[in-house]
Design a protein around this motif. Structure first.
Motif, PDB file in Angstrom:
ATOM      1  N   ARG A  32     -21.535   7.539  91.345  1.00  0.00           N
ATOM      2  CA  ARG A  32     -22.756   8.355  92.329  1.00  0.00           C
ATOM      3  C   ARG A  32     -22.131   9.098  93.507  1.00  0.00           C
ATOM      4  N   LEU A  33     -21.386   8.637  93.711  1.00  0.00           N
ATOM      5  CA  LEU A  33     -20.703   8.775  95.350  1.00  0.00           C
ATOM      6  C   LEU A  33     -19.309   9.926  95.395  1.00  0.00           C
ATOM      7  N   LEU A  34     -18.500   9.919  93.582  1.00  0.00           N
ATOM      8  CA  LEU A  34     -18.170  11.275  93.953  1.00  0.00           C
ATOM      9  C   LEU A  34     -18.805  12.411  93.616  1.00  0.00           C
ATOM     10  N   PHE A  35     -20.522  12.716  92.785  1.00  0.00           N
ATOM     11  CA  PHE A  35     -20.972  13.324  92.183  1.00  0.00           C
ATOM     12  C   PHE A  35     -21.658  13.349  93.607  1.00  0.00           C
ATOM     13  N   ASP A  36     -21.999  13.094  94.747  1.00  0.00           N
ATOM     14  CA  ASP A  36     -23.079  12.930  95.446  1.00  0.00           C
ATOM     15  C   ASP A  36     -22.944  12.331  96.294  1.00  0.00           C
ATOM     16  N   PRO A  37     -22.289  12.782  98.007  1.00  0.00           N
ATOM     17  CA  PRO A  37     -21.434  11.239  98.844  1.00  0.00           C
ATOM     18  C   PRO A  37     -23.472  10.797  99.539  1.00  0.00           C
ATOM     19  N   PHE A  38     -24.101  11.515  99.483  1.00  0.00           N
ATOM     20  CA  PHE A  38     -25.458  11.182 100.014  1.00  0.00           C
ATOM     21  C   PHE A  38     -26.583  10.433  99.173  1.00  0.00           C
ATOM     22  N   ALA A  39     -26.148   9.695  98.572  1.00  0.00           N
ATOM     23  CA  ALA A  39     -27.200   9.238  97.863  1.00  0.00           C
ATOM     24  C   ALA A  39     -26.951   8.212  97.069  1.00  0.00           C
ATOM     25  N   VAL A  40     -26.146   7.895  98.474  1.00  0.00           N
ATOM     26  CA  VAL A  40     -25.927   5.854  97.631  1.00  0.00           C
ATOM     27  C   VAL A  40     -26.627   4.854  99.284  1.00  0.00           C
ATOM     28  N   GLU A  41     -26.322   5.781 100.342  1.00  0.00           N
ATOM     29  CA  GLU A  41     -26.548   4.902 101.719  1.00  0.00           C
ATOM     30  C   GLU A  41     -27.885   4.172 102.028  1.00  0.00           C
ATOM     31  N   GLY A  42     -29.522   5.088 100.800  1.00  0.00           N
ATOM     32  CA  GLY A  42     -30.241   4.191 101.467  1.00  0.00           C
ATOM     33  C   GLY A  42     -30.495   3.452  99.774  1.00  0.00           C
ATOM     34  N   SER A  43     -30.004   3.153  99.347  1.00  0.00           N
ATOM     35  CA  SER A  43     -29.577   2.044  98.805  1.00  0.00           C
ATOM     36  C   SER A  43     -29.215   0.298  98.872  1.00  0.00           C
ATOM     37  N   SER A  44     -29.408  -0.223  98.371  1.00  0.00           N
ATOM     38  CA  SER A  44     -28.504  -2.057  98.686  1.00  0.00           C
ATOM     39  C   SER A  44     -27.213  -2.143  98.486  1.00  0.00           C
ATOM     40  N   ARG A  45     -27.016  -1.089  97.301  1.00  0.00           N
ATOM     41  CA  ARG A  45     -25.293  -1.267  97.085  1.00  0.00           C
ATOM     42  C   ARG A  45     -24.520  -0.471  97.574  1.00  0.00           C
ATOM     43  N   THR A  46     -23.324  -1.029  97.739  1.00  0.00           N
ATOM     44  CA  THR A  46     -22.007  -0.083  98.164  1.00  0.00           C
ATOM     45  C   THR A  46     -20.628  -0.636  97.260  1.00  0.00           C
TER      46      THR A  46
ATOM     47  N   GLU B  85     -51.802  15.954 100.687  1.00  0.00           N
ATOM     48  CA  GLU B  85     -51.220  17.291 100.882  1.00  0.00           C
ATOM     49  C   GLU B  85     -50.248  17.599 101.567  1.00  0.00           C
ATOM     50  N   TRP B  86     -49.478  17.090 101.979  1.00  0.00           N
ATOM     51  CA  TRP B  86     -48.368  17.593 102.329  1.00  0.00           C
ATOM     52  C   TRP B  86     -47.577  18.535 101.212  1.00  0.00           C
ATOM     53  N   GLY B  87     -46.616  19.320 101.859  1.00  0.00           N
ATOM     54  CA  GLY B  87     -46.220  20.105 100.791  1.00  0.00           C
ATOM     55  C   GLY B  87     -44.939  19.626 100.163  1.00  0.00           C
ATOM     56  N   MET B  88     -43.258  20.657 100.236  1.00  0.00           N
ATOM     57  CA  MET B  88     -42.262  20.861  99.261  1.00  0.00           C
ATOM     58  C   MET B  88     -41.403  20.033 100.359  1.00  0.00           C
ATOM     59  N   PHE B  89     -42.277  21.431 101.475  1.00  0.00           N
ATOM     60  CA  PHE B  89     -41.288  21.118 102.895  1.00  0.00           C
ATOM     61  C   PHE B  89     -41.198  19.870 103.269  1.00  0.00           C
ATOM     62  N   ASN B  90     -42.253  19.355 103.550  1.00  0.00           N
ATOM     63  CA  ASN B  90     -42.050  17.921 104.606  1.00  0.00           C
ATOM     64  C   ASN B  90     -41.984  16.948 104.030  1.00  0.00           C
ATOM     65  N   ARG B  91     -41.994  16.503 102.324  1.00  0.00           N
ATOM     66  CA  ARG B  91     -41.532  15.683 101.056  1.00  0.00           C
ATOM     67  C   ARG B  91     -39.908  16.068 101.129  1.00  0.00           C
ATOM     68  N   ARG B  92     -40.161  17.164 101.591  1.00  0.00           N
ATOM     69  CA  ARG B  92     -38.277  17.522 101.742  1.00  0.00           C
ATOM     70  C   ARG B  92     -37.411  16.336 102.609  1.00  0.00           C
ATOM     71  N   LEU B  93     -38.043  16.834 103.868  1.00  0.00           N
ATOM     72  CA  LEU B  93     -37.606  16.082 104.834  1.00  0.00           C
ATOM     73  C   LEU B  93     -37.429  14.502 105.124  1.00  0.00           C
ATOM     74  N   TYR B  94     -38.611  14.018 104.921  1.00  0.00           N
ATOM     75  CA  TYR B  94     -38.806  12.650 104.457  1.00  0.00           C
ATOM     76  C   TYR B  94     -37.725  11.770 103.594  1.00  0.00           C
ATOM     77  N   ARG B  95     -37.250  12.657 102.007  1.00  0.00           N
ATOM     78  CA  ARG B  95     -36.691  11.819 101.764  1.00  0.00           C
ATOM     79  C   ARG B  95     -34.705  12.165 101.853  1.00  0.00           C
ATOM     80  N   MET B  96     -35.078  13.168 103.460  1.00  0.00           N
ATOM     81  CA  MET B  96     -32.955  13.461 103.560  1.00  0.00           C
ATOM     82  C   MET B  96     -33.378  12.956 104.895  1.00  0.00           C
ATOM     83  N   PHE B  97     -34.308  11.894 105.428  1.00  0.00           N
ATOM     84  CA  PHE B  97     -34.700  11.255 106.486  1.00  0.00           C
ATOM     85  C   PHE B  97     -34.003  10.312 106.215  1.00  0.00           C
ATOM     86  N   HIS B  98     -34.558   9.662 104.961  1.00  0.00           N
ATOM     87  CA  HIS B  98     -34.924   8.103 104.933  1.00  0.00           C
ATOM     88  C   HIS B  98     -33.519   7.739 103.574  1.00  0.00           C
ATOM     89  N   SER B  99     -34.018   8.646 103.409  1.00  0.00           N
ATOM     90  CA  SER B  99     -32.688   8.705 101.436  1.00  0.00           C
ATOM     91  C   SER B  99     -31.608   9.091 101.528  1.00  0.00           C
TER      92      SER B  99
END
Length: 596
Positions: free
Chosen positions: A169-183, A440-454
Motif C-alpha cells: 500500500r505504501l509503494l502504491f500510495d505513501p500517504f495511505a498508511v500513517e493514519g492507520s494503526s499499522r506500520t 451540507e458539506w460539499g466535495m471540497f470540505n470532504r476532501r480537506l477533512y480526509r487529507m487532514f485526518h487520514s
C-alpha cells in the motif's frame, strides 16, 4: 521487564532528547519507564522525567508540550494542587490525578504520554488530537513496550516481519498508511491520532477519545466577522506557542503560511501586558535557499523577515546530493516516502547548531484550507495537488489518487509490485475514514477533512517530527490549534476559496498584517529537495547500485529486474522528472530500509 531493554530504548531515542536521561522501575520490577529529555519549559531538574507524583504512586513520561499549561496550573492550584517546579509535565501529572482521562480535552497542545498508576498496576497511554507527536508500541507474551520511533522499538523486538500488505500500500500510495494503526512491521503498531489506550492485566484496550466532527461550531455569519474570529484564534494560538524558556524561531519559506506566522509573532511580541513565558528570544527565521532554481523563494522570505523584524538565516541547500548524507537522512526518516527530504533535515540541523530549539512552522494550513488550485479546475478540484506539495513532486502524486490511474500505470509496465497486477493494494482501515461528515458539506470540505485526518497531513506530521527531532528541535504548528481547526472546518467552502484564491479566510484575516505581495500571491512551492536534478546526477547512480543488490524480501514483492532496468534507463538518458522520481523513489527507500 528487562532492564537492558530500557537502556536500549534510551540509546535509540537519544537524538530526540539530548538534554538528559532518566529511568524509573516499579517496586515489583514489572514496569520500567525511560525518558530522553529535550528541555524547553523549566530546564531545571524540576522538569526531569520520569516524574513521580508527591505520594509516589503515579509516574509519567511525556513527549510534547501542553501550551495552555499556565491556565491549567492556575485552575489546579485553586483545586488544592501544589507545584514544585514550572514545567508543563508536572501540570499534566496533576491534571491526571484531578480529572483522569477527562484531562485530555482540556489540553491545547501536542503530546504522546504514558502514566503508570502503582496502586492499580495500570498504564495509560494517549496521543494528541491530530497525531502531531508519535506513539508506537509492540505487544506479545503479556508484555508491552512503547516508544516515539519504530527504529528504537525494533531494538527490543525479538523478531521482525514485514507487513506485506502495508508495504504494498505504501509503494502504491505513501500517504495511505500513517493514519492507520499499522506500520511496515507486523510487530509494531501505531496508536492513532486522538486515541488512548489502557494496559491492564497483560491486555491493551484502545479507544478513540477525539473526533473533530463532534466539535464543530457555529461560525459568524458575515465574511468580516468570520475573518476577525479567525485572526483572534490564530493570534492566540501563536501566543500560546511562543511560551518557551529557550530560543525559538521559525522556518520561513516566503509562502503565505510561514510568513503569516512570523508576522503575527511580531504582533504578539509587541503587545503590552504579556503573560509569563510569551515572546522571549524569538527573532530568528531560517530560510532554505535554492539559488537559480524555479522553486527558490528566498526574496519573498527576506521580505517577510524584514516586515517582522527578525534575523534571517539563509541556508544554501542547492548542493546537497552528497551520497554520504543519504544514509543519515533515510535513517532519521525511518519510513517509506516519495522523496529524500534533505531540505528540512538540513534546516533543522542548522537550527540546533545556532541554538534555536523550537520552530513555529506552517504545517496543516494547506490541508485545513485548501492550498492548491489547478489551472482551470477551480474548486472542482483545488486540492488535487496537495499530494504533490507533500511529495515536492508537482503533478506526480495525482497518479495515486484512484485505482484507475494505478491500472493505467500497471498496464504500461510502470508498477513493479509482483502481486498487484493492475489492481490497487487493499486500503487499510483508518479511523477517520469512517467519520460521518455533515450532510451540507460539499466535495471540497470532504476532501480537506480526509487529507487532514487520514492521508496527506498524518504523513507530513510523521516526517517533520522525525526530521526535526533527529536534531533535538521541537516543531510547533499554530495552524493546528484544535480551536482553529474546528472553527475553520465549520466554515463553508466559500470561506476557504474565493476570488482572492485559496486559504481565503486566512488571507482576509491577515490583510494589513503582512506584506501584501505575499498575502495575495498564489505561488505555491513545497519545502522540496530538487530530486530530478539529483537523480540525474550522483543520486541516480546511488539508486542503481542499491537496487542491483538482491534481497529476498524485496525480490518477493517487487520485480527488481524490471525496476533496475527502468532506473538505469532514466539515469542513462538523464530523464528523471518529478513524476518519475516520486513514483520510483519509494522502492529505493524500501530497499534501503531492508538493509538496516
Amino acid at each position: 521487564m528487562r532492564r537492558e531493554d530500557l537502556t536500549v530504548l534510551a540509546r535509540g531515542l537519544a537524538h530526540r532528547g539530548p538534554d538528559g536521561e532518566g529511568f524509573w522501575v516499579s517496586a515489583d520490577e514489572r514496569v520500567g519507564l525511560v525518558h530522553r529529555r529535550l528541555a524547553i519549559l523549566d530546564t531545571s531538574e524540576a522538569g526531569h522525567q520520569p516524574m513521580l507524583s508527591a505520594d509516589r504512586t503515579t509516574t509519567i513520561v511525556y513527549n510534547g508540550e501542553i501550551f495552555n499549561f499556565l491556565e491549567l496550573r492556575d485552575e489546579l492550584v485553586k483545586r488544592g494542587h501544589t507545584f514544585r517546579g514550572d514545567s508543563d509535565t508536572e501540570v499534566v501529572l496533576a491534571a491526571w490525578r484531578e480529572w483522569r482521562e477527562d484531562m485530555l480535552p482540556r489540553f491545547n497542545g501536542m503530546w504522546a504520554l504514558a502514566i503508570h498508576d502503582s496502586t492499580t498496576g495500570e498504564l495509560f497511554l494517549a496521543r494528541d488530537r491530530f497525531g502531531i507527536k508519535p506513539l508506537l508500541y509492540t505487544t506479545g507474551d503479556r508484555r508491552m513496550a512503547f516508544a516515539s520511533e519504530q527504529r528504537a522499538l525494533l531494538q527490543v523486538v525479538t523478531e521482525r516481519h514485514l507487513d506485506a500488505p502495508v508495504v504494498e500500500r505504501l509503494l502504491f500510495d505513501p500517504f495511505a498508511v500513517e493514519g492507520s494503526s499499522r506500520t511496515i512491521h507486523k510487530e509494531v503498531h501505531r496508536l492513532p491520532a486522538g486515541h488512548s489506550a489502557l494496559w491492564r492485566n497483560g491486555r491493551l484496550s484502545v479507544r478513540r477519545w477525539w473526533r473533530t466532527t463532534d466539535h464543530l461550531v457555529e461560525p459568524p455569519r458575515t465574511a468580516r466577522a468570520q475573518a476577525d474570529r479567525f485572526h483572534e484564534l490564530f493570534t492566540d494560538s501563536i501566543r500560546l506557542r511562543m511560551r518557551s524558556d529557550v530560543t525559538i524561531g521559525t522556518c520561513l519559506s516566503g509562502g503565505f503560511d510561514s510568513s503569516a506566522i512570523v508576522c503575527e509573532m511580531k504582533e504578539v511580541a509587541r503587545q503590552e501586558g504579556q503573560r509569563r513565558r510569551e515572546a522571549g528570544d524569538w527573532r530568528h527565521a531560517f530560510i532554505a535557499s535554492f539559488p537559480g532554481r524555479a522553486h527558490d523563494e528566498t526574496p519573498q522570505a527576506l521580505e517577510a523577515a524584514r516586515h517582522a523584524g527578525v534575523t534571517p538565516h539563509v541556508i544554501d541547500l542547492s548542493q546537497t546530493e552528497d551520497p554520504s548524507m543519504i544514509d543519515c537522512i533515510l535513517r532519521d526518516l525511518d519510513d517509506i516516502y516519495i522523496s529524500l527530504p534533505a531540505a528540512p533535515w538540513q534546516i533543522y540541523r542548522r537550527l540546533r547548531e545556532r541554538g534555536t530549539l523550537v520552530s513555529l512552522d506552517g504545517h496543516g494550513a494547506d490541508e485545513l484550507m485548501g492550498g492548491y488550485r489547478q489551472g482551470g479546475e477551480g474548486v472542482g478540484f483545488a486540492v488535487r495537488n496537495a499530494l504533490a506539495r507533500a511529495a515536492g513532486a508537482s503533478k506526480a502524486a495525482s497518479h495515486r489518487l484512484d485505482d484507475a490511474k494505478l491500472a493505467w500505470l500497471s498496464a504500461r509496465g510502470l508498477s513493479f509490485l509482483r502481486r498487484s497486477s493492475i489492481r490497487a493494494p487493499r486500503a487499510l482501515e483508518i479511523p477517520a475514514e469512517l467519520d460521518a461528515l455533515p450532510a451540507e458539506w460539499g466535495m471540497f470540505n470532504r476532501r480537506l477533512y480526509r487529507m487532514f485526518h487520514s492521508t496527506v497531513l498524518p504523513t507530513i506530521l510523521r516526517n517533520f517530527d522525525r526530521l526535526s527531532m533527529a536534531h533535538g528541535v521541537e516543531v510547533r504548528m499554530p495552524f493546528m490549534d484544535w480551536r482553529l481547526v474546528c472553527y475553520v472546518m465549520s466554515l463553508p467552502d466559500a470561506a476557504k476559496i474565493d476570488p482572492i484564491g485559496s486559504k481565503a479566510i486566512a488571507r482576509h484575516a491577515m490583510q494589513g498584517r503582512m506584506p501584501e505581495s505575499i498575502r495575495v500571491s498564489q505561488r505555491k512551492v513545497g519545502f522540496n529537495s530538487p530530486m530530478p536534478e539529483w537523480l540525474n546526477g550522483s543520486l541516480g547512480q546511488w539508486m542503481s547500485a542499491l537496487l542491483a543488490k538482491p534481497h529476498p524480501q524485496f525480490d518477493d514483492m517487487v520485480d527488481r529486474g524490471a525496476l533496475l532496468r527502468r532506473v538505469n534507463s532514466l539515469n542513462g538518458n538523464r530523464a528523471w522528472n518529478w513524476e518519475r522520481a516520486s513514483r520510483l523513489w519509494p522502492y529505493a527507500n524500501l530497499r534501503w530500509l531492508l538493509d538496516q
